[in-house]
Enzyme design. Structure first.
Site, PDB file in Angstrom:
ATOM      1  N   TYR A  26       0.811  -1.220   0.000  1.00 10.38           N
ATOM      2  CA  TYR A  26       0.000   0.000   0.000  1.00 10.38           C
ATOM      3  C   TYR A  26       0.847   1.274   0.000  1.00 10.38           C
ATOM      4  CZ  TYR A  26      -4.275  -2.637   0.714  1.00 10.38           C
ATOM      5  OH  TYR A  26      -5.350  -3.464   0.537  1.00 10.38           O
TER       6      TYR A  26
ATOM      7  N   LYS B 226       5.922   9.051  14.301  1.00  8.83           N
ATOM      8  CA  LYS B 226       4.956   8.173  13.626  1.00  8.83           C
ATOM      9  C   LYS B 226       4.125   7.383  14.636  1.00  8.83           C
ATOM     10  CE  LYS B 226       2.887   5.500  10.848  1.00  8.83           C
ATOM     11  NZ  LYS B 226       2.049   5.822   9.730  1.00  8.83           N
TER      12      LYS B 226
ATOM     13  N   ARG C 266      -4.358   8.586  18.053  1.00  9.69           N
ATOM     14  CA  ARG C 266      -5.670   8.262  17.458  1.00  9.69           C
ATOM     15  C   ARG C 266      -6.288   7.050  18.150  1.00  9.69           C
ATOM     16  NH1 ARG C 266      -8.725  10.138  13.367  1.00  9.69           N
ATOM     17  NH2 ARG C 266      -9.749   8.711  11.928  1.00  9.69           N
TER      18      ARG C 266
ATOM     19  N   HIS D 175     -18.160  21.991  21.958  1.00  6.82           N
ATOM     20  CA  HIS D 175     -17.183  22.728  22.774  1.00  6.82           C
ATOM     21  C   HIS D 175     -15.956  23.022  21.906  1.00  6.82           C
ATOM     22  CE1 HIS D 175     -14.072  23.483  25.728  1.00  6.82           C
ATOM     23  NE2 HIS D 175     -14.997  23.597  26.668  1.00  6.82           N
TER      24      HIS D 175
ATOM     25  N   ARG E 160     -12.898  23.148  22.350  1.00  4.98           N
ATOM     26  CA  ARG E 160     -11.656  22.378  22.517  1.00  4.98           C
ATOM     27  C   ARG E 160     -11.911  20.872  22.637  1.00  4.98           C
ATOM     28  NH1 ARG E 160     -11.249  27.073  24.631  1.00  4.98           N
ATOM     29  NH2 ARG E 160     -12.109  26.535  26.664  1.00  4.98           N
TER      30      ARG E 160
ATOM     31  N   CYS F  14      -2.264  -0.417  10.962  1.00  2.14           N
ATOM     32  CA  CYS F  14      -1.524   0.721  11.527  1.00  2.14           C
ATOM     33  C   CYS F  14      -1.956   0.995  12.965  1.00  2.14           C
ATOM     34  CB  CYS F  14      -1.758   1.964  10.684  1.00  2.14           C
ATOM     35  SG  CYS F  14      -1.425   1.669   8.954  1.00  2.14           S
TER      36      CYS F  14
HETATM   37  N1  SAJ Z   1     -11.969   4.242  13.681  1.00  3.73           N
HETATM   38  C1  SAJ Z   1     -12.953   4.320  14.643  1.00  3.73           C
HETATM   39  N2  SAJ Z   1     -13.433   5.549  14.983  1.00  3.73           N
HETATM   40  C2  SAJ Z   1     -12.970   6.693  14.392  1.00  3.73           C
HETATM   41  C3  SAJ Z   1     -11.942   6.612  13.430  1.00  3.73           C
HETATM   42  C4  SAJ Z   1     -11.473   5.361  13.091  1.00  3.73           C
HETATM   43  O1  SAJ Z   1     -13.402   3.307  15.191  1.00  3.73           O
HETATM   44  O2  SAJ Z   1     -13.475   7.767  14.743  1.00  3.73           O
HETATM   45  C5  SAJ Z   1     -11.431   2.920  13.284  1.00  3.73           C
HETATM   46  C6  SAJ Z   1     -11.604   2.598  11.805  1.00  3.73           C
HETATM   47  O3  SAJ Z   1     -12.881   2.083  11.534  1.00  3.73           O
HETATM   48  C7  SAJ Z   1     -10.494   1.605  11.597  1.00  3.73           C
HETATM   49  C8  SAJ Z   1      -9.402   2.104  12.542  1.00  3.73           C
HETATM   50  O4  SAJ Z   1     -10.036   2.943  13.469  1.00  3.73           O
HETATM   51  O5  SAJ Z   1     -10.879   0.295  12.013  1.00  3.73           O
HETATM   52  C9  SAJ Z   1      -8.285   2.874  11.843  1.00  3.73           C
HETATM   53  O6  SAJ Z   1      -8.808   3.734  10.828  1.00  3.73           O
HETATM   54  P1  SAJ Z   1      -8.247   5.206  10.563  1.00  3.73           P
HETATM   55  O7  SAJ Z   1      -9.014   5.780   9.447  1.00  3.73           O
HETATM   56  O8  SAJ Z   1      -8.229   5.968  11.831  1.00  3.73           O
HETATM   57  O9  SAJ Z   1      -6.719   5.012  10.194  1.00  3.73           O
HETATM   58  P2  SAJ Z   1      -5.899   4.088   9.165  1.00  3.73           P
HETATM   59  O10 SAJ Z   1      -5.393   2.913   9.943  1.00  3.73           O
HETATM   60  O11 SAJ Z   1      -6.625   3.824   7.921  1.00  3.73           O
HETATM   61  O12 SAJ Z   1      -4.700   5.102   8.835  1.00  3.73           O
HETATM   62  C10 SAJ Z   1      -3.921   5.620   9.901  1.00  3.73           C
HETATM   63  C11 SAJ Z   1      -3.773   7.143   9.706  1.00  3.73           C
HETATM   64  N3  SAJ Z   1      -3.205   7.719  10.913  1.00  3.73           N
HETATM   65  C12 SAJ Z   1      -3.774   8.777  11.543  1.00  3.73           C
HETATM   66  O13 SAJ Z   1      -4.812   9.265  11.175  1.00  3.73           O
HETATM   67  C13 SAJ Z   1      -3.061   9.306  12.742  1.00  3.73           C
HETATM   68  C14 SAJ Z   1      -2.902   7.429   8.493  1.00  3.73           C
HETATM   69  O14 SAJ Z   1      -2.642   8.827   8.390  1.00  3.73           O
HETATM   70  C15 SAJ Z   1      -1.570   6.667   8.605  1.00  3.73           C
HETATM   71  O15 SAJ Z   1      -0.736   6.906   7.485  1.00  3.73           O
HETATM   72  C16 SAJ Z   1      -1.897   5.192   8.680  1.00  3.73           C
HETATM   73  O16 SAJ Z   1      -2.660   4.975   9.880  1.00  3.73           O
HETATM   74  C17 SAJ Z   1      -0.609   4.408   8.735  1.00  3.73           C
HETATM   75  O17 SAJ Z   1      -0.233   3.825   7.694  1.00  3.73           O
HETATM   76  O18 SAJ Z   1       0.055   4.392   9.767  1.00  3.73           O
END
Ligand code: SAJ
Length: 437
Positions: free
Chosen positions: A13, A215, A222, A253, A255, A269
């Site tokens: 990817y 990273k 997150r 809110h 913040r 990830c």
């Molecule tokens: N998820 C939730 N609730 C949310 C957001 C996401 O349950 O509010 C879940 C998603 O359904 C999924 C998981 O979290 O199962 C991860 O999804 P994601 O969209 O948050 O992230 P990834 O894994 O697709 O991509 C992340 C990203 N990192 C951040 O946003 C900090 C991306 O920028 C990175 O490049 C990527 O990891 C990576 O390769 O590390």
């Protein structure tokens, strides 16, 4: 520094889109993958992964003659390692009774070893794979120095994490800010020169271990934030509150910005990277560990919700499970919580027919996958929505009612709210809606 030819190890990817970017900008690229099927598929101009726009960029890169593909590296000006760093399935560590997952660095090790015979003075080697802190310094450099050359003086070494979001990779590769951590300031500069070939976002130089930590901090941040959203969904059930309404109101809110609860956290990830902190500093990474445990347990919470929605017992219930991918509108099933939910339902005796529109024939062991939505829905007692794919988000009550005898809808991602399901005879249960406390 000038780069006429670069060699990219790992065509997944990240490696593949990156290879096409360099090729599109006039650099000769050798894309390397140890999987012969990947090399042959790409040579034929076909993709082994789904990412919007990637098919066209691959086609152009091959047609320009700038991109070639091979199973092993060749001499080049720069080597870029973009291989997977998953965790071990069965090998875990333990700290004061708490089990943690361990990073499987075998692909990074062997990719680095494959570079050694081709390493020349003045070369640059960049690691992009997400890795535990100090990997560049403690793992990559000692292997490269088996060449007899000295890192930092004879050749440059840098760590530069990819930060792109699956589904938007091609745009984000170009536009996102990039962090390049060098073994030395000269190495960071060489790395910055390399990425400036196609990156339009800012390129920030730092040292290699800081870049590794940046990273991991991004994805851990997150994960912890999703964990609190998931915990809020459980609390909302307890107190009879609709978590989605509460999140919306709390996020007014200035913040506060709360993320979305769901069936769990998947992908290669966010559900993996925080473990790299826990593994390397279990005495310190306690909040991070707890967040991982909360998110990993979320599929069980889905099962409990469904059990109550279905009158207390899942045994023998026929369930149409919609979506198996780890998140909306991608085909990636790695570490998907949806897949785990299906397995948990099966353990409870439910008969699950799953449908994943992006990979109908996914070959997942132990999962009965339907070739089309209609086939999953026919004969179901309940519909379980696990992924907010656009196709599912646009389902309308009358349409769904004509496709299934099921009248119980369990929505784990709040994708079905706002439509009159009741008039079509449905009972809609949303994860965290406060009705099953
Ligand atoms: N998820 C939730 N609730 C949310 C957001 C996401 O349950 O509010 C879940 C998603 O359904 C999924 C998981 O979290 O199962 C991860 O999804 P994601 O969209 O948050 O992230 P990834 O894994 O697709 O991509 C992340 C990203 N990192 C951040 O946003 C900090 C991306 O920028 C990175 O490049 C990527 O990891 C990576 O390769 O590390």
């Amino acid at each position: 520094m000038k780069f006429n030819k670069i060699c990219i190890l790992g065509l997944g990817y990240i490696g593949l889109p990156t290879a096409t970017m360099f090729a599109a900008n006039g650099v000769k690229v050798l894309g390397v993958d140890t999987n012969p099927n990947v090399v042959e598929t790409l040579k034929a101009g076909r993709l082994h992964i789904h990412e919007p726009g990637l098919g066209e960029t691959l086609e152009k890169a091959l047609a320009s003659g700038n991109l070639s593909l091979a199973p092993a590296p060749e001499p080049a000006d720069a080597f870029l390692i973009a291989v997977p760093t998953p965790f071990f399935e069965h090998e875990t560590g333990e700290y004061h009774g708490q089990v943690y997952k361990k990073a499987d660095m075998r692909a990074v090790t062997s990719a680095t070893e494959a570079i050694v015979p081709h390493l020349r003075k003045g070369n640059l080697v960049v690691l992009e794979s997400t890795s535990p802190p100090r990997t560049t310094v403690d793992l990559v450099v000692p292997i490269l120095e088996r060449s007899g050359l000295k890192a930092g003086s004879d050749f440059y070494v840098a760590y530069s994490p990819e930060r792109v979001l699956p589904g938007q990779i091609l745009r984000e590769l170009v536009e996102n800010a990039r962090v390049v951590g060098g073994l030395t300031p000269e190495s960071a500069q060489a790395g910055a020169d390399l990425y400036s070939v196609f990156v339009r976002g800012q390129i920030h130089r730092t040292d290699a271990t800081t870049a590794e930590m940046v990273k991991l901090m991004e994805n851990t941040y997150r994960d912890v934030n999703i964990a609190i959203a998931n915990e809020f969904s459980r609390l909302a059930e307890r107190f009879g509150v609709d978590v989605w309404e509460a999140i919306q109101l709390a996020s007014l809110h200035p913040r506060v910005k709360i993320l979305n609860p769901g069936p769990g956290v998947g992908g290669h990830c966010i559900s993996v990277d925080p473990w790299f902190f826990v593994e390397t500093a279990p005495d310190l990474a306690q909040l991070i560990l707890k967040a991982r445990q909360v998110n990993d347990a979320q599929p069980h919470f889905v099962v409990e919700k469904a059990r109550q929605a279905l009158g207390g017992d899942l045994n023998g219930k026929r369930i149409a499970a919609l979506g198996l991918a780890y998140k909306p509108d991608v085909d990636d099933l790695r570490e998907s919580p949806a897949v785990e939910v299906v397995h948990l339902f099966q353990k409870e005796g439910a008969i699950v027919k799953a449908f994943e529109p992006f990979k109908p024939e996914n070959g997942l062991p132990g999962i009965d996958s339907a070739p089309a939505l209609e086939a999953a829905l026919a004969g179901a007692d309940a519909v379980l929505l696990l992924v907010g794919h656009s196709q599912f988000r646009s389902l309308m009550p009358a349409q769904l009612a004509s496709l299934t005898p099921a009248r119980v809808l369990i929505d784990t991602v709040n994708a079905l709210a706002g439509r009159d399901w009741e008039s079509a005879g449905f009972c809609l249960w949303r994860l965290g809606d406060g009705r099953t406390g």
